[in-house]
Write a protein that holds these residues in place. Structure first.
Motif, PDB file in Angstrom:
ATOM      1  N   MET B   1      33.497  48.086  32.634  1.00 43.13           N
ATOM      2  CA  MET B   1      32.163  48.274  32.049  1.00 43.13           C
ATOM      3  C   MET B   1      31.167  47.418  32.816  1.00 43.13           C
ATOM      4  O   MET B   1      31.334  46.208  32.930  1.00 43.13           O
ATOM      5  N   LYS B   2      30.169  48.048  33.341  1.00 41.12           N
ATOM      6  CA  LYS B   2      29.238  47.338  34.206  1.00 41.12           C
ATOM      7  C   LYS B   2      27.830  47.477  33.634  1.00 41.12           C
ATOM      8  O   LYS B   2      27.422  48.549  33.203  1.00 41.12           O
ATOM      9  N   THR B   3      27.102  46.391  33.643  1.00 41.11           N
ATOM     10  CA  THR B   3      25.730  46.438  33.175  1.00 41.11           C
ATOM     11  C   THR B   3      24.797  46.301  34.360  1.00 41.11           C
ATOM     12  O   THR B   3      24.851  45.303  35.088  1.00 41.11           O
ATOM     13  N   LEU B   4      23.976  47.309  34.549  1.00 44.10           N
ATOM     14  CA  LEU B   4      23.072  47.279  35.694  1.00 44.10           C
ATOM     15  C   LEU B   4      21.771  46.586  35.302  1.00 44.10           C
ATOM     16  O   LEU B   4      20.770  47.216  35.030  1.00 44.10           O
ATOM     17  N   ASN B   5      21.798  45.319  35.225  1.00 42.61           N
ATOM     18  CA  ASN B   5      20.582  44.621  34.837  1.00 42.61           C
ATOM     19  C   ASN B   5      20.203  43.549  35.855  1.00 42.61           C
ATOM     20  O   ASN B   5      19.459  42.653  35.579  1.00 42.61           O
ATOM     21  N   SER B   6      20.774  43.647  37.019  1.00 42.76           N
ATOM     22  CA  SER B   6      20.394  42.686  38.045  1.00 42.76           C
ATOM     23  C   SER B   6      19.943  43.434  39.288  1.00 42.76           C
ATOM     24  O   SER B   6      20.247  44.613  39.484  1.00 42.76           O
ATOM     25  N   VAL B 392      41.930  54.703  26.141  1.00 43.95           N
ATOM     26  CA  VAL B 392      41.499  53.479  25.455  1.00 43.95           C
ATOM     27  C   VAL B 392      42.396  52.321  25.908  1.00 43.95           C
ATOM     28  O   VAL B 392      43.582  52.278  25.575  1.00 43.95           O
ATOM     29  N   THR B 393      41.827  51.450  26.696  1.00 43.87           N
ATOM     30  CA  THR B 393      42.561  50.269  27.147  1.00 43.87           C
ATOM     31  C   THR B 393      41.926  49.024  26.525  1.00 43.87           C
ATOM     32  O   THR B 393      40.857  49.102  25.921  1.00 43.87           O
ATOM     33  N   GLU B 394      42.575  47.899  26.699  1.00 47.71           N
ATOM     34  CA  GLU B 394      42.029  46.651  26.148  1.00 47.71           C
ATOM     35  C   GLU B 394      40.653  46.355  26.732  1.00 47.71           C
ATOM     36  O   GLU B 394      39.790  45.799  26.070  1.00 47.71           O
ATOM     37  N   LYS B 395      40.459  46.755  27.990  1.00 46.14           N
ATOM     38  CA  LYS B 395      39.186  46.460  28.661  1.00 46.14           C
ATOM     39  C   LYS B 395      38.015  47.234  28.064  1.00 46.14           C
ATOM     40  O   LYS B 395      36.859  46.880  28.296  1.00 46.14           O
ATOM     41  N   VAL B 396      38.318  48.274  27.347  1.00 44.07           N
ATOM     42  CA  VAL B 396      37.250  49.068  26.730  1.00 44.07           C
ATOM     43  C   VAL B 396      36.473  48.230  25.712  1.00 44.07           C
ATOM     44  O   VAL B 396      35.280  48.434  25.501  1.00 44.07           O
ATOM     45  N   SER B 404      42.852  48.316  17.452  1.00 46.72           N
ATOM     46  CA  SER B 404      42.409  49.691  17.182  1.00 46.72           C
ATOM     47  C   SER B 404      43.621  50.610  17.153  1.00 46.72           C
ATOM     48  O   SER B 404      44.510  50.489  17.995  1.00 46.72           O
ATOM     49  N   PRO B 405      43.634  51.546  16.209  1.00 47.38           N
ATOM     50  CA  PRO B 405      44.724  52.529  16.204  1.00 47.38           C
ATOM     51  C   PRO B 405      44.745  53.390  17.457  1.00 47.38           C
ATOM     52  O   PRO B 405      45.742  54.024  17.760  1.00 47.38           O
ATOM     53  N   PHE B 406      43.623  53.430  18.174  1.00 49.09           N
ATOM     54  CA  PHE B 406      43.547  54.294  19.353  1.00 49.09           C
ATOM     55  C   PHE B 406      43.889  53.559  20.647  1.00 49.09           C
ATOM     56  O   PHE B 406      43.828  54.161  21.723  1.00 49.09           O
ATOM     57  N   LEU B 407      44.211  52.288  20.552  1.00 57.29           N
ATOM     58  CA  LEU B 407      44.558  51.544  21.764  1.00 57.29           C
ATOM     59  C   LEU B 407      45.750  52.219  22.454  1.00 57.29           C
ATOM     60  O   LEU B 407      46.785  52.487  21.835  1.00 57.29           O
TER      61      LEU B 407
END
Lengths: 318, 426
Positions: B1-6, B392-396, B404-407
């Protein structure tokens, strides 16, 4: 002796008829060995078994320990009352610590449903369920089945009545799965506050048509080949599930009169310890139909078979 | 997950998108994002993107509003924090939510002010619309009234109990009678604690089979009926959180016919799962209220279709790994939801109720319920590819917990990115 399809024994739900047959046939052979002057065999020599009991137990733990010693395994007993669990250690950490001591088989009893399966997911050891909450107690059911077969030849077509506190009984649940798999019909009987509340249970997959229930004990034992009386715990009165032991005995106790409608050679069984005069009258518990002490002897044989077969299965896969 | 704020991020054009245009209608669009993660208007002719990304007809939807958010901070910030929660919201496409924490009862105005300050100080939250429920009892579950008048003045949008069972009838009456002066809605988890007893799963075939203590449907319906009768008597608006069975929805339908102002939500997981998952004995499925039968789940879907259900709630409840890595009955119930809610439910929800109703349930109705601003003008939005599965991975998940049941499972859709408060995250 054949290996099993299962790698662990969590319960009898889902265990194949073939595996149950193999366990019972092996248990019969171990039963014969137990009658010999020298009762010990070297089958598990070099393997270490830990008896991981998070709940108090005398007869089941002793039976497992004896089975392990008869098979020449090294045994370790772990009781939560004097362990690190008291100091707040988690279940997984407890298991990992024990496993680090190179344990091969874990026999576990715990108040929580599914603990054996949970331990298997976090361990490489073979896991044997010695009772998990009100879920399953598979070796008790296997010894019950062995006892019926020993006395009546087969479970196929037999009618078995289980009377008492079904809702809180892991013995009942394992017997429901095991006995129906082997072709018996199981009738459940108990006060409505102590039996499963949902009739869907009877329709569940392979149980459909093989399980019924009654609130009238006389009807439940009618034409029964075997009657398993379950222990009634006094805590049930405290929890307002029952008004009194007296009323329970009068309506659900197994008496001479109740047994009049059962088959002539009906077997009287009980997982113990017995509340005499409550679920079973003394003359029944000690009478000619009682096979309660045979159950205890068969318990050692069944546990020897389970441990031997599971260990053998693992060695073959290694 | 990447935030494009820079300034180090790449500018880009997301092409071949479909923008929701009310009802069931979508219009074609592109989205232009500069290196700092800001949107670039089409009038900006000098914009030269570093990348062009074909989104294959992915949908641009208004951002969502989450009900039932327990960010755990301050008293259990070892588990989860506001920062984690806001991160999760950004990842999942939520622009706002309703905070109510079982561990942190906001039972006086000072706590409300402190909570808002804490929220305000946790970084990039400008414009994130977080609303707070006040407690109606001191400390949740006590027999002492909280200072509801003060709390309302301090910004409480309603009053709740942190997910506790409903109180005894006399205190319920007194709390609602006193709180009526504020005009605010009362939020209840309809659960009778004596009927719940020590139950941890739905009382049904699976609890019987597994020997686990069940929570019967009447634990919910009796509690709901008690609340509705009190609401009718006092004329106080009420909301039921996480309704789990059709019988409760029937009570709500009847109550509305009698003129009672009652709203309700159903939980994400209660729509997507049922108690057959208990057969796994996996503590990830340990939720309170419990997952009920497949028939119950279907009754909830019917409630979405016929308008009985007001909103779909998220019920974010972070749980430490050590508290989930135990057997089912000893585990702490709860699940994360924000990051995976939309890809988990979008396709099925649209198939059952259509796009407009789906967005009403996930965005507009929950916001309206607590007086938040509505996501009308695409100030915030989420881009979802309905047909691209996602794992759905832990990194999500934001934070260090991942209950989460969906992990480990695959969801039918993917969130390609979100634009929340001026920040593009993908």
């Amino acid at each position: 002796m054949g290996a099993l399809q299962i790698k662990h024994l969590f319960g009898l739900q889902g265990v194949s008829k073939q595996d149950i047959r193999t366990i019972l046939d092996n248990a019969k052979q171990f039963r014969e060995i137990l009658e010999r002057p020298i009762k010990k065999v070297p089958s598990l020599r070099g393997l270490t078994v830990v008896n991981l009991f998070f709940e108090n137990s005398t007869r089941t733990r002793t039976s497992f320990e004896l089975a392990e010693k008869r098979l020449s395994a090294d045994t370790v007993n772990f009781a939560s009352s004097n362990s690190s669990v008291k100091k707040g250690e988690t279940l997984v950490d407890t298991l990992r610590n024990i496993e680090s001591m190179k344990i091969d088989i874990v026999v576990v009893r715990h108040k929580g449903t599914g603990v054996p399966k949970f331990l298997a997911e976090h361990s490489n050891a073979i896991i044997v369920n010695a009772g998990d909450g009100a879920h399953e107690h598979p070796t008790q059911a296997l010894l019950d089945m062995l006892t019926v077969e020993e006395k009546l030849g087969t479970l196929e077509g037999k009618k078995v009545a289980i009377v008492g506190d079904i809702r809180h009984s892991r013995v009942a649940r394992s017997n429901i799965w095991g006995m129906t798999t082997m072709g018996a019909h199981v009738t459940l009987c108990g006060p409505s506050t102590l039996v499963p509340r949902n009739t869907e249970l009877l329709q569940y997959k392979e149980l459909a048509g093989s399980v019924s229930w009654e609130t009238d004990v006389n009807k439940a034992v009618q034409d029964a080949d075997a009657v398993i009386a379950l222990r009634l715990q006094k805590e049930r009165m405290d929890d307002a599930l029952l008004p009194s032991m007296r009323e329970y005995r009068n309506f659900f106790g197994i008496t001479e009169q109740v047994l009049e409608s059962a088959k002539d050679k009906v077997l009287i069984m009980h997982p113990g310890p017995i509340n005499r005069g409550v679920e079973l009258d003394s003359e029944i518990a000690d009478g000619e139909h009682s096979v309660i002490l045979n159950q205890v002897t068969n318990g050692v044989a069944v546990r020897m078979a389970v441990l031997f077969l599971l260990a053998g299965g693992r060695n073959e896969n290694a | 997950m990447k935030t494009l704020n820079s300034a180090k991020g790449a500018s880009r054009v997301l092409k071949n998108l479909k923008l929701w245009n009310k009802g069931e209608d979508f219009v074609d669009t592109d989205i232009r994002i500069d290196a700092e993660g800001k949107l670039v208007s089409k009038e900006e002719k000098d914009f030269k993107p570093d990348q062009e990304i074909d989104c294959n007809g992915a949908l641009v939807l208004p951002a969502l509003f989450g009900l039932g958010l327990d960010f755990m901070e301050p008293l259990r910030d070892d588990v989860y924090t506001f920062k984690n929660g806001l991160d999760a919201m950004r990842r999942g496409g939520f622009y706002g939510g309703l905070y109510e924490s079982a561990a942190n009862p906001i039972d006086d105005a000072d706590k409300m002010v402190a909570m808002k300050l804490r929220f305000g100080n946790c970084g990039k939250n400008d414009g994130m619309d977080i609303k707070f429920l006040g407690a109606y009892s001191k400390g949740f579950g006590s027999d002492s009234l909280a200072e509801m008048l003060d709390l309302a003045d301090a910004g409480a949008v309603g009053f709740g109990d942190g997910g506790a069972s409903i109180p005894h009838s006399r205190f319920l009456r007194l709390a609602m009678e006193y709180g009526k002066m504020t005009g605010k809605r009362f939020f209840f988890q309809p659960m009778d604690k004596t009927l719940r007893h020590s139950g941890c799963v739905h009382e049904g075939a699976y609890s019987d089979m597994l020997g686990m203590k069940g929570i019967p449907r009447i634990a919910e319906t009796i509690a709901a009926y008690t609340v509705l009768e009190t609401a009718r008597f006092l004329q106080v608006p009420v909301h039921f959180k996480q309704v789990t069975c059709g019988e409760t929805l029937d009570l709500i339908r009847n109550a509305r016919k009698q003129g009672i102002d009652v709203t309700c939500d159903v939980g994400l997981y209660h729509l997507l799962l049922d108690d057959s998952s208990l057969e796994t004995l996996d503590s990830a499925f340990h939720l309170i209220p419990p997952l009920r039968s497949a028939d119950d789940s279907e009754a909830l879907w019917k409630g979405l279709e016929d308008g009985t259900v007001t909103a779909i709630s998220m019920n974010l409840t972070p749980v430490l790994r050590q508290d989930t890595e135990v057997n089912f009955e000893d585990s702490i119930p709860g699940a994360l939801s924000l990051e995976i809610a939309l890809p988990a439910i979008w396709k099925k929800l649209c198939a059952r109720v259509g796009v407009a109703r789906a967005l009403e349930l996930l965005a507009f109705a929950p916001a309206r319920l607590v007086g938040a601003r509505l996501p009308e003008n695409f100030e915030n939005f989420v881009v979802i590819d309905p047909d691209k599965p996602s794992k759905v991975t832990e990194k999500v998940f934001a934070g260090h917990v991942c209950n989460s049941p969906f992990l480990g499972k695959e969801l039918p859709s993917s969130v390609l990115g979100t634009y929340i408060n001026g920040v593009w995250t993908e």
